[in-house]
Design an enzyme around this catalytic site. Structure first.
Site, PDB file in Angstrom:
ATOM      1  CB  ALA A  47      33.656 -62.343  19.438  1.00  0.00           C
ATOM      2  CE  LYS A  48      30.519 -69.820  19.882  1.00  0.00           C
ATOM      3  NZ  LYS A  48      29.204 -69.551  20.483  1.00  0.00           N
ATOM      4  N   GLY A  49      35.466 -68.012  19.695  1.00  0.00           N
ATOM      5  CA  GLY A  49      36.847 -68.481  19.697  1.00  0.00           C
ATOM      6  C   GLY A  49      36.889 -69.974  19.829  1.00  0.00           C
TER       7      GLY A  49
END
Ligand code: NAD
Length: 416
Positions: free
Chosen positions: A105-107
């Site tokens: 994931a990444k944000g």
């Protein structure tokens, strides 16, 4: 394909190459090419002057077939959904390559943290956490720091998550300060992995590490610590750079001294006894080991032919374009790709999560020993495959990573 590439076009091209090698069917390739879920949020905060400001934020959850989503949160003016999607994909492959039970994931939030006060950054982080609350958590998605977020940011995330939940949940986030459940060794973990990979690569080439010359692009957390660790292992650091400029000294730089100079002046530039060089020149220097530890798209078809390093260990995510990859492989440069070389960061995050879940605290020696074991194992798995496939190391790493994720998705099946 055109050389004007973005992180996402590079990530898609890499997946295409791996899918072809693995002979994945079209539907599996389609599944892996797109994130399972992308959340877009509007993060409203009260500014210090009392006015309200709204920032765009996102969290991309790529695939979680091998375990909870895991990935950093970045605050930067250039954050886009496409960039975050590419970084989330790389996290999926990275966790699989180093064989830890996480998905990717990444944000990010599109903002300029350098122009915001600490209070504004705290309100931004807490509001963002509340917007993501239903989609993150210790068994769903575990954030970590990335560009321009740090241990303090993670502390605010942990506190907000814990306040809403009703009890303390240190395992909801990693990269925390040690006082609230952070792990020993986290600060240096990515760099230790980068240098351990370079050391293993040097063994393959029969290159002695003692006296081997090293150039480091980007003297930030990853680059500075990598320079110190390589120096402590007996390498000669001949060049370093940051966004303000670069320095070169054929007789060797002391990275501890360079760090002190940067702490005082804000840059490595004009360090005593060094010559100034540009970032472009640094990449093309005659050296044994090159560590790109700054930004994406630094080694491209425009400069790949001029690279003289024998080993490249990628501290940064995505510093080399696919075209440059091919050119370097033809020149017999041993390039250890980001999804392997910088996976020490997420591996130590995994150790932090395990320590939090079991309410334990390991010594730095224990963390480093476990980290080195994981990195050497992953390095050997990938290099064995590269030899068998007669491929470059990136392709082999992608085959290992993508292959493990595809296998997990196949085994779980698609519900309903
Ligand atoms: P950082 O902000 O601490 O350091 C980045 C450094 O790069 C700074 O010194 C900056 O001045 C320099 N820089 C910026 N633009 C430059 C340019 N044009 N030329 C040369 N130097 C330039 O960030 P970091 O945490 O060290 O991360 C660096 C890279 O490593 C990023 O790509 C990040 O995604 C990746 N990475 C970091 C970690 C980690 O644990 N920190 C883990 C995996 C990957």
């Amino acid at each position: 394909m055109p050389e004007k590439q973005t992180a996402l076009t590079v990530a898609q091209e890499q997946l295409r190459i791996a899918s072809e090698k693995l002979e994945l069917d079209h539907s599996m390739h389609e599944l892996l090419a797109h994130p399972k879920r992308s959340l877009i949020v509007s993060v409203a905060i009260k500014r210090d002057d009392g006015k309200t400001a709204v920032f765009k934020g996102c969290r991309v959850q790529h695939w979680d077939a091998r375990g909870p989503f895991k990935g950093g949160i970045r605050y930067h003016p250039n954050v886009t959904l496409d960039e975050v999607t590419a970084l989330a994909m790389w996290m999926t492959w990275k966790c699989a390559v180093v064989n830890i039970p996480y998905g990717g994931a990444k944000g990010g939030i599109t903002c300029n943290p350098k122009e915001m006060s600490k209070g504004e950054l705290e309100r931004l982080t807490r509001r963002f956490t509340s917007l993501l609350y239903d989609f993150i958590g210790p068994h769903r998605d575990v954030p970590a720091p990335d560009v321009y977020t740090d241990a303090q940011t993670m502390a605010w995330i942990m506190d907000t998550y814990s306040q809403i939940t009703g009890y303390s949940v240190p395992e909801c986030v990693t990269g925390k300060p040690i006082s609230i459940g952070g792990s020993e060794g986290r600060e240096q973990a990515t760099s230790l992995g980068v240098v351990v990979c370079a050391r293993e690569a040097a063994k393959i080439l029969g290159l002695k590490l003692k006296g081997a010359t090293v150039a480091v692009q980007g003297f930030g957390n990853v680059g500075m610590n990598a320079a110190k660790i390589a120096y402590d292992m007996g390498c000669k650091i001949v060049a370093a750079s940051d966004s303000m400029g670069g320095i070169h000294s054929p007789s060797g730089l002391n990275p501890y001294g360079v760090y002190e100079h940067k702490a005082k002046t804000g840059s490595v530039a004009e360090y005593k006894g060094s010559k100034s060089i540009t970032n472009e020149e640094l990449l093309e220097l005659k050296c044994d080991i090159l560590i790109p530890a700054a930004l994406e798209n630094q080694i491209t078809k425009a400069n790949a032919d001029n690279i003289k390093a024998k080993i490249i260990s990628e501290g940064a995510n995505g510093p080399t374009t696919p075209e440059a990859d091919r050119m370097l492989h033809e020149k017999d440069v041993l390039l250890i790709p980001d999804i392997l070389a910088n996976s020490g960061g997420v591996t130590s995050s995994y150790f932090e999560w395990v320590q939090n879940l079991t309410r334990e605290h390991w010594t730095v020696e224990e963390v480093n020993r476990k980290l080195e074991d994981k990195m050497v194992q992953a390095f050997n798995d990938v290099c064995k495959l590269a030899k068998k496939e007669k491929s470059d190391v990136r392709t082999a790493a992608l085959i290992v990573g993508v292959g493990r994720v595809a296998e997990a998705i196949k085994t779980l099946g698609i519900w309903p």
